[in-house]
Design a protein around this motif. Structure first.
Motif, mmCIF file in Angstrom:
data_model
loop_
_atom_site.group_PDB
_atom_site.id
_atom_site.type_symbol
_atom_site.label_atom_id
_atom_site.label_comp_id
_atom_site.label_asym_id
_atom_site.label_seq_id
_atom_site.Cartn_x
_atom_site.Cartn_y
_atom_site.Cartn_z
ATOM 1 N N ALA A 147 16.771 80.750 46.452
ATOM 2 C CA ALA A 147 17.286 82.024 46.953
ATOM 3 C C ALA A 147 16.315 82.679 47.936
ATOM 4 N N ALA A 148 15.055 82.796 47.571
ATOM 5 C CA ALA A 148 14.083 83.437 48.455
ATOM 6 C C ALA A 148 13.859 82.602 49.714
ATOM 7 N N THR A 149 13.818 81.297 49.563
ATOM 8 C CA THR A 149 13.647 80.409 50.719
ATOM 9 C C THR A 149 14.844 80.534 51.656
ATOM 10 N N GLY A 150 16.038 80.580 51.087
ATOM 11 C CA GLY A 150 17.243 80.721 51.898
ATOM 12 C C GLY A 150 17.266 82.025 52.663
ATOM 13 N N SER A 151 16.729 83.097 52.071
ATOM 14 C CA SER A 151 16.663 84.387 52.750
ATOM 15 C C SER A 151 15.609 84.391 53.851
ATOM 16 N N ALA A 152 14.469 83.771 53.593
ATOM 17 C CA ALA A 152 13.359 83.784 54.548
ATOM 18 C C ALA A 152 13.565 82.793 55.694
ATOM 19 N N LEU A 153 14.169 81.678 55.395
ATOM 20 C CA LEU A 153 14.354 80.622 56.386
ATOM 21 C C LEU A 153 15.827 80.255 56.438
ATOM 22 N N ASN A 154 16.432 80.409 57.577
ATOM 23 C CA ASN A 154 17.854 80.088 57.689
ATOM 24 C C ASN A 154 18.012 78.589 57.924
ATOM 25 N N GLN A 155 17.786 77.823 56.850
ATOM 26 C CA GLN A 155 17.823 76.371 56.934
ATOM 27 C C GLN A 155 18.822 75.860 55.893
ATOM 28 N N PRO A 156 19.919 75.261 56.324
ATOM 29 C CA PRO A 156 20.921 74.788 55.360
ATOM 30 C C PRO A 156 20.413 73.598 54.550
ATOM 31 N N VAL A 157 20.975 73.442 53.359
ATOM 32 C CA VAL A 157 20.664 72.297 52.506
ATOM 33 C C VAL A 157 21.972 71.704 51.973
ATOM 34 N N HIS A 158 21.885 70.454 51.556
ATOM 35 C CA HIS A 158 23.051 69.724 51.057
ATOM 36 C C HIS A 158 23.090 69.726 49.533
ATOM 37 N N SER A 159 24.290 69.830 48.985
ATOM 38 C CA SER A 159 24.463 69.543 47.562
ATOM 39 C C SER A 159 24.295 68.038 47.388
ATOM 40 N N LEU A 160 24.098 67.587 46.176
ATOM 41 C CA LEU A 160 23.978 66.152 45.922
ATOM 42 C C LEU A 160 25.233 65.429 46.388
ATOM 43 N N ASN A 161 26.408 65.961 46.061
ATOM 44 C CA ASN A 161 27.650 65.309 46.485
ATOM 45 C C ASN A 161 27.725 65.189 47.998
ATOM 46 N N ASP A 162 27.408 66.275 48.712
ATOM 47 C CA ASP A 162 27.478 66.254 50.176
ATOM 48 C C ASP A 162 26.465 65.266 50.764
ATOM 49 N N ALA A 163 25.267 65.226 50.211
ATOM 50 C CA ALA A 163 24.254 64.288 50.717
ATOM 51 C C ALA A 163 24.709 62.848 50.482
ATOM 52 N N LEU A 164 25.305 62.572 49.341
ATOM 53 C CA LEU A 164 25.748 61.209 49.039
ATOM 54 C C LEU A 164 26.914 60.758 49.919
ATOM 55 N N LEU A 165 27.612 61.719 50.541
ATOM 56 C CA LEU A 165 28.719 61.386 51.435
ATOM 57 C C LEU A 165 28.266 61.100 52.864
ATOM 58 N N LEU A 166 27.018 61.404 53.178
ATOM 59 C CA LEU A 166 26.500 61.170 54.522
ATOM 60 C C LEU A 166 26.453 59.676 54.814
ATOM 61 N N PRO A 167 26.622 59.279 56.073
ATOM 62 C CA PRO A 167 26.563 57.836 56.391
ATOM 63 C C PRO A 167 25.134 57.294 56.299
ATOM 64 N N SER A 168 25.033 56.007 56.314
ATOM 65 C CA SER A 168 23.766 55.284 56.413
ATOM 66 C C SER A 168 22.930 55.235 55.145
ATOM 67 N N TRP A 169 23.540 55.326 53.985
ATOM 68 C CA TRP A 169 22.772 55.107 52.752
ATOM 69 C C TRP A 169 22.460 53.621 52.657
ATOM 70 N N ASN A 170 21.237 53.263 52.372
ATOM 71 C CA ASN A 170 20.896 51.839 52.260
ATOM 72 C C ASN A 170 20.658 51.466 50.795
ATOM 73 N N PHE A 171 21.730 51.518 50.043
ATOM 74 C CA PHE A 171 21.649 51.139 48.626
ATOM 75 C C PHE A 171 21.600 49.640 48.503
#
Length: 171
Positions: A147-171
């Motif tokens: 919460a404090a980081t999100g207020s101080a720095l306008n930098q988006p982050v991914h939920s686990l589900n959203d990150a796992l949907l990104l292309p190029s995973w090398n499993f």
């Protein structure tokens, strides 16, 4: 531990002590914390997501705690937060973590689902039972708020589900 708090392990004590030294330095400082990092491309170290994926594929998945809380960190997001701290010269403590708190079992289920595998194949266990049976004590809550980081720095982050949907995973 040296402070009598059975919930804090030696790693936590030394990490806290190091942060205390930094906070009392007579210079500008920033501490960026991550928790349970995972990434799309990794050839050096097996992170939490990769370990789960490998165990699911090989049928060697171990029971995962359902009563512990962790805050997974997608490394691309952590790098973005580090870059923003450096760019702005921000001072303070920043949690470069994901937006959600999950049990390790929840993480296992989501990894299984992202791979199209049977999520019921992820066995669960209890941290409390593990400790009661003589297992090494782990903290029950490794919950970090951004919460404090999100207020101080306008930098988006991914939920686990959203990150796992990104292309190029090398499993």
């Amino acid at each position: 531990t040296d402070d009598g708090d059975a919930r804090t392990d030696w790693y936590g004590v030394t990490k806290r002590d190091a942060e205390d030294l930094i906070k009392h330095a007579d210079v500008g400082w920033a501490i960026v914390r991550v928790s349970f990092p995972y990434q799309r491309h990794s050839e050096r170290k097996t992170d939490l997501v990769r370990r789960i994926a490998e165990q699911l594929r090989t049928g060697t998945i171990t029971p995962m705690f359902r009563d512990q809380v962790i805050t997974p960190t997608f490394t691309d997001d952590a790098v973005g937060i580090l870059a923003e701290v450096a760019r702005t010269g921000a001072n303070g403590v920043f949690h470069a973590v994901g937006p959600e708190w999950l049990s390790p079992h929840d993480v296992g289920v989501r990894v299984a689902q992202s791979l199209g595998l049977d999520a019921t194949a992820v066995p669960s266990s209890s941290l409390q039972d593990y400790i009661a049976q003589g297992g090494r004590p782990f903290p029950k809550s490794l919950r970090m708020s951004r919460a404090a980081t999100g207020s101080a720095l306008n930098q988006p982050v991914h939920s686990l589900n959203d990150a796992l949907l990104l292309p190029s995973w090398n499993f």
